[in-house]
Design a protein around this motif. Structure first.
Motif, PDB file in Angstrom:
ATOM      1  N   THR A 490     -16.283   0.312  15.015  1.00 35.42           N
ATOM      2  CA  THR A 490     -16.241   0.359  16.486  1.00 35.42           C
ATOM      3  C   THR A 490     -17.619   0.593  17.072  1.00 35.42           C
ATOM      4  O   THR A 490     -17.790   1.343  18.030  1.00 35.42           O
ATOM      5  CB  THR A 490     -15.278   1.469  16.951  1.00 35.42           C
ATOM      6  OG1 THR A 490     -15.675   2.714  16.353  1.00 35.42           O
ATOM      7  CG2 THR A 490     -13.852   1.140  16.571  1.00 35.42           C
ATOM      8  N   SER A 493     -17.488  -3.299  21.277  1.00 38.74           N
ATOM      9  CA  SER A 493     -16.168  -3.888  21.501  1.00 38.74           C
ATOM     10  C   SER A 493     -15.946  -5.164  20.715  1.00 38.74           C
ATOM     11  O   SER A 493     -14.792  -5.581  20.521  1.00 38.74           O
ATOM     12  CB  SER A 493     -15.983  -4.176  23.001  1.00 38.74           C
ATOM     13  OG  SER A 493     -16.137  -3.009  23.760  1.00 38.74           O
ATOM     14  N   TYR A 544     -12.024  -6.139  21.184  1.00 42.39           N
ATOM     15  CA  TYR A 544     -11.046  -5.052  21.233  1.00 42.39           C
ATOM     16  C   TYR A 544     -11.802  -3.732  21.311  1.00 42.39           C
ATOM     17  O   TYR A 544     -12.455  -3.311  20.347  1.00 42.39           O
ATOM     18  CB  TYR A 544     -10.149  -5.093  20.000  1.00 42.39           C
ATOM     19  CG  TYR A 544      -9.285  -6.333  19.930  1.00 42.39           C
ATOM     20  CD1 TYR A 544      -8.049  -6.378  20.556  1.00 42.39           C
ATOM     21  CD2 TYR A 544      -9.716  -7.474  19.250  1.00 42.39           C
ATOM     22  CE1 TYR A 544      -7.253  -7.513  20.504  1.00 42.39           C
ATOM     23  CE2 TYR A 544      -8.937  -8.613  19.187  1.00 42.39           C
ATOM     24  CZ  TYR A 544      -7.710  -8.621  19.812  1.00 42.39           C
ATOM     25  OH  TYR A 544      -6.917  -9.750  19.771  1.00 42.39           O
ATOM     26  N   ASN A 545     -11.712  -3.092  22.475  1.00 37.91           N
ATOM     27  CA  ASN A 545     -12.415  -1.831  22.718  1.00 37.91           C
ATOM     28  C   ASN A 545     -11.437  -0.679  22.471  1.00 37.91           C
ATOM     29  O   ASN A 545     -10.596  -0.358  23.301  1.00 37.91           O
ATOM     30  CB  ASN A 545     -12.934  -1.793  24.156  1.00 37.91           C
ATOM     31  CG  ASN A 545     -13.814  -0.581  24.409  1.00 37.91           C
ATOM     32  OD1 ASN A 545     -14.221   0.114  23.482  1.00 37.91           O
ATOM     33  ND2 ASN A 545     -14.113  -0.332  25.676  1.00 37.91           N
ATOM     34  N   PHE A 546     -11.529  -0.057  21.272  1.00 31.84           N
ATOM     35  CA  PHE A 546     -10.579   0.985  20.882  1.00 31.84           C
ATOM     36  C   PHE A 546     -10.878   2.288  21.623  1.00 31.84           C
ATOM     37  O   PHE A 546     -12.044   2.694  21.761  1.00 31.84           O
ATOM     38  CB  PHE A 546     -10.621   1.210  19.372  1.00 31.84           C
ATOM     39  CG  PHE A 546      -9.955   0.123  18.589  1.00 31.84           C
ATOM     40  CD1 PHE A 546      -8.610   0.195  18.301  1.00 31.84           C
ATOM     41  CD2 PHE A 546     -10.670  -0.994  18.173  1.00 31.84           C
ATOM     42  CE1 PHE A 546      -7.972  -0.809  17.591  1.00 31.84           C
ATOM     43  CE2 PHE A 546     -10.047  -1.999  17.463  1.00 31.84           C
ATOM     44  CZ  PHE A 546      -8.692  -1.905  17.171  1.00 31.84           C
ATOM     45  N   ASN A 547      -9.828   2.961  22.075  1.00 31.29           N
ATOM     46  CA  ASN A 547      -9.964   4.265  22.682  1.00 31.29           C
ATOM     47  C   ASN A 547     -10.373   5.293  21.632  1.00 31.29           C
ATOM     48  O   ASN A 547     -10.135   5.121  20.438  1.00 31.29           O
ATOM     49  CB  ASN A 547      -8.634   4.693  23.330  1.00 31.29           C
ATOM     50  CG  ASN A 547      -8.189   3.696  24.379  1.00 31.29           C
ATOM     51  OD1 ASN A 547      -9.022   3.161  25.111  1.00 31.29           O
ATOM     52  ND2 ASN A 547      -6.879   3.437  24.448  1.00 31.29           N
ATOM     53  N   ARG A 551      -9.626   5.403  17.222  1.00 34.81           N
ATOM     54  CA  ARG A 551     -10.701   4.843  16.388  1.00 34.81           C
ATOM     55  C   ARG A 551     -10.397   4.980  14.897  1.00 34.81           C
ATOM     56  O   ARG A 551     -10.821   4.165  14.098  1.00 34.81           O
ATOM     57  CB  ARG A 551     -12.032   5.525  16.716  1.00 34.81           C
ATOM     58  CG  ARG A 551     -12.571   5.164  18.092  1.00 34.81           C
ATOM     59  CD  ARG A 551     -13.927   5.809  18.346  1.00 34.81           C
ATOM     60  NE  ARG A 551     -14.376   5.582  19.715  1.00 34.81           N
ATOM     61  CZ  ARG A 551     -15.013   4.478  20.105  1.00 34.81           C
ATOM     62  NH1 ARG A 551     -15.282   3.528  19.235  1.00 34.81           N
ATOM     63  NH2 ARG A 551     -15.372   4.321  21.355  1.00 34.81           N
ATOM     64  N   THR A 569      -1.793  -2.838  24.062  1.00 31.42           N
ATOM     65  CA  THR A 569      -2.887  -3.271  24.920  1.00 31.42           C
ATOM     66  C   THR A 569      -2.890  -2.509  26.235  1.00 31.42           C
ATOM     67  O   THR A 569      -1.862  -2.423  26.925  1.00 31.42           O
ATOM     68  CB  THR A 569      -2.773  -4.783  25.212  1.00 31.42           C
ATOM     69  OG1 THR A 569      -2.755  -5.492  23.979  1.00 31.42           O
ATOM     70  CG2 THR A 569      -3.959  -5.258  26.040  1.00 31.42           C
ATOM     71  N   TYR A 581      -6.111   0.162  22.829  1.00 34.70           N
ATOM     72  CA  TYR A 581      -7.361  -0.527  23.151  1.00 34.70           C
ATOM     73  C   TYR A 581      -7.227  -1.310  24.444  1.00 34.70           C
ATOM     74  O   TYR A 581      -6.123  -1.599  24.903  1.00 34.70           O
ATOM     75  CB  TYR A 581      -7.761  -1.493  22.025  1.00 34.70           C
ATOM     76  CG  TYR A 581      -6.679  -2.497  21.686  1.00 34.70           C
ATOM     77  CD1 TYR A 581      -6.474  -3.630  22.467  1.00 34.70           C
ATOM     78  CD2 TYR A 581      -5.850  -2.303  20.583  1.00 34.70           C
ATOM     79  CE1 TYR A 581      -5.481  -4.527  22.176  1.00 34.70           C
ATOM     80  CE2 TYR A 581      -4.836  -3.197  20.284  1.00 34.70           C
ATOM     81  CZ  TYR A 581      -4.656  -4.310  21.082  1.00 34.70           C
ATOM     82  OH  TYR A 581      -3.664  -5.206  20.793  1.00 34.70           O
ATOM     83  N   THR A 582      -8.382  -1.624  25.011  1.00 35.95           N
ATOM     84  CA  THR A 582      -8.463  -2.628  26.071  1.00 35.95           C
ATOM     85  C   THR A 582      -9.095  -3.888  25.489  1.00 35.95           C
ATOM     86  O   THR A 582      -9.775  -3.841  24.454  1.00 35.95           O
ATOM     87  CB  THR A 582      -9.308  -2.133  27.256  1.00 35.95           C
ATOM     88  OG1 THR A 582     -10.607  -1.790  26.774  1.00 35.95           O
ATOM     89  CG2 THR A 582      -8.668  -0.950  27.930  1.00 35.95           C
TER      90      THR A 582
END
Length: 945
Positions: A490, A493, A544-547, A551, A569, A581-582
């Motif tokens: 990560t 993103s 994919y931007n993991f919160n 992670r 999502t 994730y966003t």
């Protein structure tokens, strides 16, 4: 005394017999091919066994009985002609005859495919012998004997030509894709790949090929962008009463067949079409996960249907059709290391697996309309669909791989895993109309000929969905420590991403040539070529931007859909919703950059538009000074205008821009042929040509593969925009018999301001194209021989062999380059990129003839190229070298009766390693990739109705 009397008696008998004979000589020509010489036609005295066949020049000589006789001319598929003659003792008479498929005076024969003769190896050798320029061809008959399945394999059987194993790259005299041109029926063909200038020749199955020729020496009819050669594919024609032919086949690859876990992507069909066109890419991201499907029968299959029909009308008019449709697929499994090693990267995947399912569909219709003996029109429509469905799993053990660790020692850091799932599809449409005309009467000379063609090409190249995930700590996935489970990388993103790319190429091209024969010794050619090519490119990427809380989520690489789904999502930034994730895009819609709502699908990440315009006129002459000398001087005036406009993200403030170059060239050429005798030629050629950058070489867009990144350089269109190339050839040919040849050629080239692929001085280790110095030189020698080893009493070849060998020496000076991108070298010279010192092609063919209804042909075909540079190293970094590869194939064809054919092929018998190596690093030579393709064995069955 008795011996002396006996000898005298024999001499007297021979003299008496000779006095009862006269000599008939002449030339037989082919009406269907503008009265070219017709070899192997039958000429005999009716009612007798006295006769012969014409030689490679269409000539014959018969010792005929005196008196009134009937001379008969015949050829399979053509009308038989009977001509009364009067033979006089001791005198020679000349009888020339034109044969054609219609217009005969006597016998009515069943017509079959009359083009078979022009597919024969012997007929192409005749064409090579008579040509005023240096040209080599391989026809459908020889393709069948050697088990050649496509045009790429066909050209690799010609001297000085090699094919890069495992790819579509073809090299002619050490020069690769950027120095070649490919045409179909003399009209330009598009590329099916953004990273290539030429179309993948493997897309042209042998069923649509009449012959493939390579012109290694330039003359003014070709476009100026000519350094290595022009490859021309002549599409198959048919003239006959009709046939339908069906062939089915199956094969298996030794390395794929035992994989009961063979993987394919979700969304791709068995016939090579992707089922999600028309959908918004973002909708595909939301609705389709990372599923890969296991298939349990990795068996290759193929189906081909060919058909032809002719319709004869009055006044020699004929309409002929030939159509072919085919589909084939193949499974391939590769296993071995994959390494990304550059000035800044050292990412190693020593335990990698790649699964590939590839398909190819072809459909072609050729319509030939013979208006009369002087006018012909030909329409060719070709559709090609090729697809590649790849699933790659790349593992790392104990080596620094993530971006935070890449500058550490390569033996530090954790372990990582990358899974790359992608589908590529290329749709190619080629439409051509060509014409040949000969004018006579109404003030026209009989020797005025017009040859023209117009073509429209369209290429739609898609990468409709590429899925890529990166994991850390993968080496510990099977231990009992829950803190060392594999987790997503990560760093940003886009370490885990979905990628979409599409290209649309359109091209309109034309040619026209007027030939005027001013006398028996001089012909003049006047011509024009025009070409307009447009390219539109765009790509889009989602990350994919993991919160923070997700992670370290547990990852099962065999069930990625459990994570990548719409339920996980999140559609709002900076708001905790419990989702994983966003989904981010590189470019959001204007005005929404700071919005909390994820504004997707967003804008394309990179775009560029390219345009190439070429207009050229030329004049050349064919001067037959006497029986020995043929001289072909020519000059071409060509204007080239090339432009590129781009909007790319990787250049910051320089990301939006463009470049344009325009220049007019004056290109002289001279070809000289000296006939040492009827069977031997000495040839000379000198020419000046140019090398023009391709769109992919000048567009600064970067394509990121698993183990390398390749991008263009707009500076190539700065001064100098184009490279001058000077070519010199000297060749000796000896046509020993109608099917035997010995030739020796020496050649040299000088390329000013050569372009090479080099690692740029940047933080990503991206390879880009640079003009790396002032000059490159190529000097080489070619040897070719074709030999009949066993010939029966009917002069039918039963055992034959072919061999060609090329040795080359290349050299170029290297200088540091500065501009939008820069690179430098720790040496002042090197070999030319793509050049092998040694190329070898060889074959042995056995075709026994003692069977009445069974005609087997067995061939062993071998090829080899020595090490060659794939990309130049820069700074302290050594070259990327493609290691030498030997290839051996076995082909056994069996024609049974008139209708059946059963064939066996075993490809890649030696199963060599396909290896790319980065030389001269601080760790020694680093293997970038190393795999074996496996042995592929197959059978096919053909029936002709």
């Amino acid at each position: 005394m008795r011996k002396i009397l006996l000898i005298a008696l024999l001499l007297l008998c021979n003299l008496t017999f000779a006095q009862d004979k006269g000599t008939v000589t002449g030339t037989v020509t082919d009406k269907e091919l503008n009265n070219e010489p017709l070899p192997f036609a039958n000429v005999f005295i009716k009612g007798t066994s006295i006769g012969t066949t014409t030689d490679l020049d269409g000539k014959y000589t018969i010792a005929a009985p005196i008196g009134n006789q009937v001379l008969v001319f015949s050829f399979v598929g053509y009308k038989t002609i009977e001509k009364p003659i009067s033979v006089v003792v001791g005198k020679a008479i000349t009888i020339n005859q034109v044969l054609g498929a219609s217009g005969g005076e006597q016998l009515e024969e069943v017509q079959i495919n009359a083009t078979v003769n022009r597919e024969k190896e012997s007929a192409l050798l005749l064409e090579q012998k008579k040509a005023a320029v240096i040209k080599e061809s391989i026809g459908a008959q020889e393709l069948a004997k050697k088990g050649v399945s496509d045009a790429a394999a066909a050209v690799s059987k010609i001297s000085g030509v090699s094919k890069q194993e495992g790819s579509s790259n073809v090299y002619v005299r050490g020069l690769g894709d950027r120095y070649l041109n490919t045409t179909l029926n003399g009209l330009s063909l598009p590329s099916n790949n953004i990273s290539k200038k030429n179309i993948d020749l493997s897309l042209f199955p042998s069923d649509i090929i009449q012959n493939v020729s390579i012109s290694k020496a330039y003359n003014s009819i070709f476009y100026s962008d000519f350094a290595a050669g022009n490859i021309d594919i002549t599409s198959k024609e048919y003239k006959g009463k009709g046939f339908v032919e069906v062939e089915i086949g199956g094969s298996a690859n030794s390395r794929a067949i035992d994989r009961d876990d063979f993987q394919k992507t979700d969304g791709s069909g068995a016939f090579g079409f992707y089922g999600r066109y028309g959908h918004n890419p973002f909708a595909v991201v939301l609705s389709h996960g990372f599923t890969t499907r296991g298939t349990y029968a990795p068996i290759n299959s193929s189906l081909t249907i060919n058909a032809g029909k002719s319709f004869d009308f009055k006044d020699e008019s004929r309409l002929s059709f030939f159509a072919t449709a085919s589909f084939s697929n193949k499974y391939e499994y590769r296993e071995g290391p994959v390494v990304d090693f550059s000035n800044t990267f050292n990412r190693r995947y020593p335990n990698s697996r790649e699964y590939e399912y590839a398909t190819q569909s072809t459909a072609m219709l050729s319509a030939l309309y013979k208006i009369n003996g002087n006018h012909k029109l030909k329409f060719t429509s070709l559709f090609l669909n090729s697809s590649s469905d790849q699933v790659g799993e790349y593992g790392v053990l104990g080596l620094g791989t993530n971006r935070d660790a890449r500058n550490e020692s390569v033996f530090d850091g954790g372990s990582s895993f990358q899974k790359n799932i992608q589908f590529n599809q290329d749709l190619i449409f080629v439409n051509q109309i060509t014409g040949k005309h000969k004018f006579s009467g109404n003030g026209f000379s009989d020797e005025l000929k017009l040859d023209w063609g117009v073509g429209y090409n369209n290429v739609i190249a898609h990468e409709p969905d590429r899925k890529r995930i990166n994991l850390e700590n993968y080496a510990f996935a099977l231990d009992n420590d829950p803190t060392t489970n594999p987790v997503f990388l990560t760093n940003n993103s886009f370490d885990n991403q979905r990628y979409f790319q599409k290209i649309n190429d359109e091209e309109l091209n034309s040619r026209i040539n007027l030939t005027y024969k001013t006398s028996e010794k001089v012909s003049l050619n006047f011509g024009y070529n025009g070409r307009l090519k447009l390219r539109n490119f765009e790509n889009q990427r989602y990350g994919y931007n993991f919160n923070d809380a997700s992670r370290n989520i547990l990852v099962d690489v065999n069930n990625l859909d459990a994570i990548f789904n719409i339920d996980n999502t999140q559609f709002f930034r900076n708001i905790s919703t419990g989702k994983l994730y966003t989904i981010e895009s590189f470019r959001t819609l204007p005005g929404y950059e700071d919005s909390n709502f994820v504004t997707l699908p967003g804008l394309p990440e990179n775009t560029y538009e390219g345009e190439l315009q070429i207009h050229a006129g030329y004049i050349s002459a064919v001067i037959n000074a006497n029986d020995k000398w043929t001289i072909l001087p020519g000059i071409r005036l060509e204007n080239v205008n090339q432009s590129i406009n781009y909007d790319v993200i990787n250049l910051g403030v320089n990301g939006i821009g463009g470049q344009n170059a325009s220049e007019t060239f004056v290109l002289p050429s001279l070809s000289v042929k000296y006939a040492l005798n009827d069977d031997q030629n000495l040839r000379f050629n000198f020419s000046k040509t140019v090398s023009i950058p391709e769109f992919k070489e000048v567009a600064p867009f970067v394509y990121e593969g698993v183990s390398q990144r390749v991008g263009g350089n707009p500076d190539l269109l700065s001064d100098p925009s184009f490279s001058n190339v000077f070519n010199l050839d000297l060749k000796y040919e000896w046509f020993v018999t109608r099917s035997e040849l010995v030739s020796l050629a020496v050649f040299g080239k000088q390329i000013d301001d050569p372009v090479n692929l080099v690692v740029a001085n940047d933080a990503t280790g991206t390879q880009r194209y640079f003009r790396t110095g002032d000059k490159a030189t190529v000097v080489g020698i070619e040897l070719e021989t074709k030999k009949n080893i066993i010939v029966n009493s009917d002069e039918e070849t039963q055992l034959s062999a072919g061999f060609n060998f090329t040795y080359m020496n290349t050299d170029q000076d290297l200088q540091a380059q500065q501009g939008l991108f820069s690179t430098g070298f720790d040496r002042t010279s090197d070999k030319l990129q793509g050049a092998s010192d040694i190329l070898i092609n060889a074959n042995v063919t056995y075709s026994p003839t003692q069977f009445d209804n069974y005609k087997p042909v067995a061939s062993l075909v071998f090829s080899y190229f020595s090490d060659r540079i794939d990309a130049l190293g820069s700074g302290q970094l050594g070259n990327i070298v493609e290691k030498s590869v030997p290839v051996l194939d076995l082909i056994w064809k069996n024609k049974i009766g008139k209708n059946w054919e059963a064939n066996l092929t075993v490809k890649n018998l030696l199963d060599p390693s396909i290896q790319r190596v980065r030389e001269g690093t601080s760790f020694g030579d680093v293997i970038l990739s190393d795999y074996q393709r496996g042995i592929t064995a197959g059978i096919s069955l053909k029936y002709k109705f």
